[in-house]
Write a protein that holds these residues in place. Structure first.
Motif, PDB file in Angstrom:
ATOM      1  N   GLU A  72      78.500  58.746  64.056  1.00 58.45           N
ATOM      2  CA  GLU A  72      78.060  59.964  64.730  1.00 58.45           C
ATOM      3  C   GLU A  72      79.230  60.797  65.228  1.00 58.45           C
ATOM      4  N   ILE A  73      80.315  60.119  65.586  1.00 58.44           N
ATOM      5  CA  ILE A  73      81.542  60.783  66.027  1.00 58.44           C
ATOM      6  C   ILE A  73      82.682  60.132  65.246  1.00 58.44           C
ATOM      7  N   ALA A  74      83.486  60.959  64.589  1.00 55.59           N
ATOM      8  CA  ALA A  74      84.613  60.422  63.824  1.00 55.59           C
ATOM      9  C   ALA A  74      85.838  61.299  64.030  1.00 55.59           C
ATOM     10  N   LEU A  75      86.968  60.650  64.225  1.00 58.08           N
ATOM     11  CA  LEU A  75      88.234  61.333  64.431  1.00 58.08           C
ATOM     12  C   LEU A  75      89.183  60.943  63.307  1.00 58.08           C
ATOM     13  N   TYR A 100      89.794  74.318  67.319  1.00 58.44           N
ATOM     14  CA  TYR A 100      89.267  75.246  66.321  1.00 58.44           C
ATOM     15  C   TYR A 100      87.895  74.730  65.893  1.00 58.44           C
ATOM     16  N   ALA A 101      86.868  75.560  66.015  1.00 60.06           N
ATOM     17  CA  ALA A 101      85.520  75.206  65.568  1.00 60.06           C
ATOM     18  C   ALA A 101      85.297  75.875  64.217  1.00 60.06           C
ATOM     19  N   ASP A 102      85.073  75.087  63.198  1.00 54.45           N
ATOM     20  CA  ASP A 102      84.891  75.613  61.847  1.00 54.45           C
ATOM     21  C   ASP A 102      83.555  76.344  61.767  1.00 54.45           C
ATOM     22  N   PRO A 103      83.566  77.662  61.495  1.00 51.00           N
ATOM     23  CA  PRO A 103      82.309  78.409  61.476  1.00 51.00           C
ATOM     24  C   PRO A 103      81.362  77.980  60.353  1.00 51.00           C
ATOM     25  N   ALA A 104      81.898  77.430  59.274  1.00 51.28           N
ATOM     26  CA  ALA A 104      81.053  76.996  58.156  1.00 51.28           C
ATOM     27  C   ALA A 104      80.486  75.595  58.385  1.00 51.28           C
ATOM     28  N   ARG A 105      81.080  74.838  59.286  1.00 53.47           N
ATOM     29  CA  ARG A 105      80.652  73.460  59.557  1.00 53.47           C
ATOM     30  C   ARG A 105      80.597  73.269  61.067  1.00 53.47           C
ATOM     31  N   PRO A 106      79.466  73.597  61.706  1.00 53.92           N
ATOM     32  CA  PRO A 106      79.400  73.637  63.162  1.00 53.92           C
ATOM     33  C   PRO A 106      79.645  72.314  63.882  1.00 53.92           C
ATOM     34  N   SER A 107      79.670  71.214  63.183  1.00 55.69           N
ATOM     35  CA  SER A 107      79.945  69.943  63.858  1.00 55.69           C
ATOM     36  C   SER A 107      81.391  69.481  63.630  1.00 55.69           C
ATOM     37  N   VAL A 118      94.197  67.246  64.580  1.00 54.56           N
ATOM     38  CA  VAL A 118      93.309  66.106  64.786  1.00 54.56           C
ATOM     39  C   VAL A 118      91.895  66.609  64.546  1.00 54.56           C
ATOM     40  N   GLU A 119      91.262  66.085  63.509  1.00 53.94           N
ATOM     41  CA  GLU A 119      89.923  66.527  63.103  1.00 53.94           C
ATOM     42  C   GLU A 119      88.869  65.656  63.765  1.00 53.94           C
ATOM     43  N   LEU A 120      87.810  66.290  64.224  1.00 57.40           N
ATOM     44  CA  LEU A 120      86.743  65.578  64.901  1.00 57.40           C
ATOM     45  C   LEU A 120      85.400  66.072  64.391  1.00 57.40           C
ATOM     46  N   THR A 121      84.581  65.149  63.933  1.00 60.60           N
ATOM     47  CA  THR A 121      83.218  65.458  63.505  1.00 60.60           C
ATOM     48  C   THR A 121      82.276  64.875  64.547  1.00 60.60           C
ATOM     49  N   ILE A 122      81.365  65.717  65.042  1.00 60.60           N
ATOM     50  CA  ILE A 122      80.437  65.292  66.092  1.00 60.60           C
ATOM     51  C   ILE A 122      79.025  65.631  65.640  1.00 60.60           C
ATOM     52  N   SER A 123      78.168  64.627  65.526  1.00 55.24           N
ATOM     53  CA  SER A 123      76.782  64.890  65.118  1.00 55.24           C
ATOM     54  C   SER A 123      76.043  65.624  66.233  1.00 55.24           C
ATOM     55  N   SER A 124      74.946  66.239  65.873  1.00 52.74           N
ATOM     56  CA  SER A 124      74.155  66.998  66.842  1.00 52.74           C
ATOM     57  C   SER A 124      73.502  66.097  67.894  1.00 52.74           C
ATOM     58  N   ARG A 125      73.571  64.805  67.720  1.00 47.61           N
ATOM     59  CA  ARG A 125      73.018  63.873  68.715  1.00 47.61           C
ATOM     60  C   ARG A 125      73.896  63.780  69.955  1.00 47.61           C
ATOM     61  N   HIS A 126      75.090  64.363  69.879  1.00 53.42           N
ATOM     62  CA  HIS A 126      76.047  64.256  70.983  1.00 53.42           C
ATOM     63  C   HIS A 126      76.425  65.621  71.516  1.00 53.42           C
ATOM     64  N   GLN A 127      76.852  65.651  72.765  1.00 53.65           N
ATOM     65  CA  GLN A 127      77.311  66.866  73.423  1.00 53.65           C
ATOM     66  C   GLN A 127      78.769  67.099  73.035  1.00 53.65           C
ATOM     67  N   ALA A 128      79.007  68.070  72.180  1.00 54.81           N
ATOM     68  CA  ALA A 128      80.366  68.328  71.691  1.00 54.81           C
ATOM     69  C   ALA A 128      81.338  68.576  72.837  1.00 54.81           C
ATOM     70  N   ALA A 129      80.933  69.383  73.817  1.00 58.98           N
ATOM     71  CA  ALA A 129      81.837  69.700  74.925  1.00 58.98           C
ATOM     72  C   ALA A 129      82.265  68.442  75.675  1.00 58.98           C
ATOM     73  N   ALA A 130      81.341  67.526  75.906  1.00 58.81           N
ATOM     74  CA  ALA A 130      81.670  66.283  76.614  1.00 58.81           C
ATOM     75  C   ALA A 130      82.671  65.452  75.820  1.00 58.81           C
ATOM     76  N   VAL A 131      82.478  65.382  74.518  1.00 62.39           N
ATOM     77  CA  VAL A 131      83.389  64.612  73.662  1.00 62.39           C
ATOM     78  C   VAL A 131      84.779  65.246  73.668  1.00 62.39           C
ATOM     79  N   LEU A 132      84.844  66.568  73.532  1.00 62.18           N
ATOM     80  CA  LEU A 132      86.135  67.259  73.519  1.00 62.18           C
ATOM     81  C   LEU A 132      86.868  67.093  74.849  1.00 62.18           C
ATOM     82  N   VAL A 133      86.146  67.133  75.960  1.00 56.57           N
ATOM     83  CA  VAL A 133      86.753  66.910  77.274  1.00 56.57           C
ATOM     84  C   VAL A 133      87.325  65.496  77.349  1.00 56.57           C
ATOM     85  N   ASP A 134      86.564  64.499  76.898  1.00 60.07           N
ATOM     86  CA  ASP A 134      87.009  63.104  76.981  1.00 60.07           C
ATOM     87  C   ASP A 134      88.209  62.812  76.088  1.00 60.07           C
TER      88      ASP A 134
END
Length: 146
Positions: A72-75, A100-107, A118-134
């Protein structure tokens, strides 16, 4: 949780080839030199849990990849600059890390740290802002200005 929901969760991780078994398949990048050293340092600083998801092994094992949940979350650390990123574009910072948030790939998010990515993929099941803060503190510590 049904098999369809688990399969959908695995697919939500975009660039991952998720095999929702013991390890999640993620293609590791191949950073070199100082970037490789910073990425290896980052690996040891990453949290065991992100937005309620536990860190799990990746396949193949790599110090440049970290996965939480069932993909669900991959770095991926040490990836090339995102092709769609305009070098003059202003990107938002979260706790001192530009993302940078990729406009073509919102996750898909990419931390821009001193010429490294550093690339990060976050599924919609998670709060992106919380993950980015952590992830801000470990990223800033691993890439102090190299």
């Amino acid at each position: 949780m049904g098999r369809a929901v688990v399969a959908a969760s695995c697919l939500a991780a975009l660039s991952l080839t998720a095999g929702c078994g013991a390890a999640v398949r993620v293609q590791p990048p191949a950073p070199q030199g100082a970037t490789a050293a910073a990425c290896a340092s980052l690996d040891g600083r990453l949290p065991r849990t992100l937005d309620g998801a536990e860190r799990v092994p990746s396949e193949p094992p790599s110090p440049y990849v970290a996965v939480w949940g069932s993909g669900e979350i991959a770095l991926r650390c040490g990836v090339p600059r995102p092709a769609a990123l305009d070098p003059t574009e202003q990107v938002p910072e979260i706790n001192g890390v530009p993302w940078y948030a990729d406009p073509a790939r919102p996750s898909l998010f990419t931390a821009l740290v001193h010429g490294d990515y550093v690339e990060l993929t976050i599924s919609s099941r998670h709060q992106a802002a919380a993950v980015l803060v952590d992830l801000a503190a470990p990223i800033k510590t691993a890439f102090p200005g190299h």
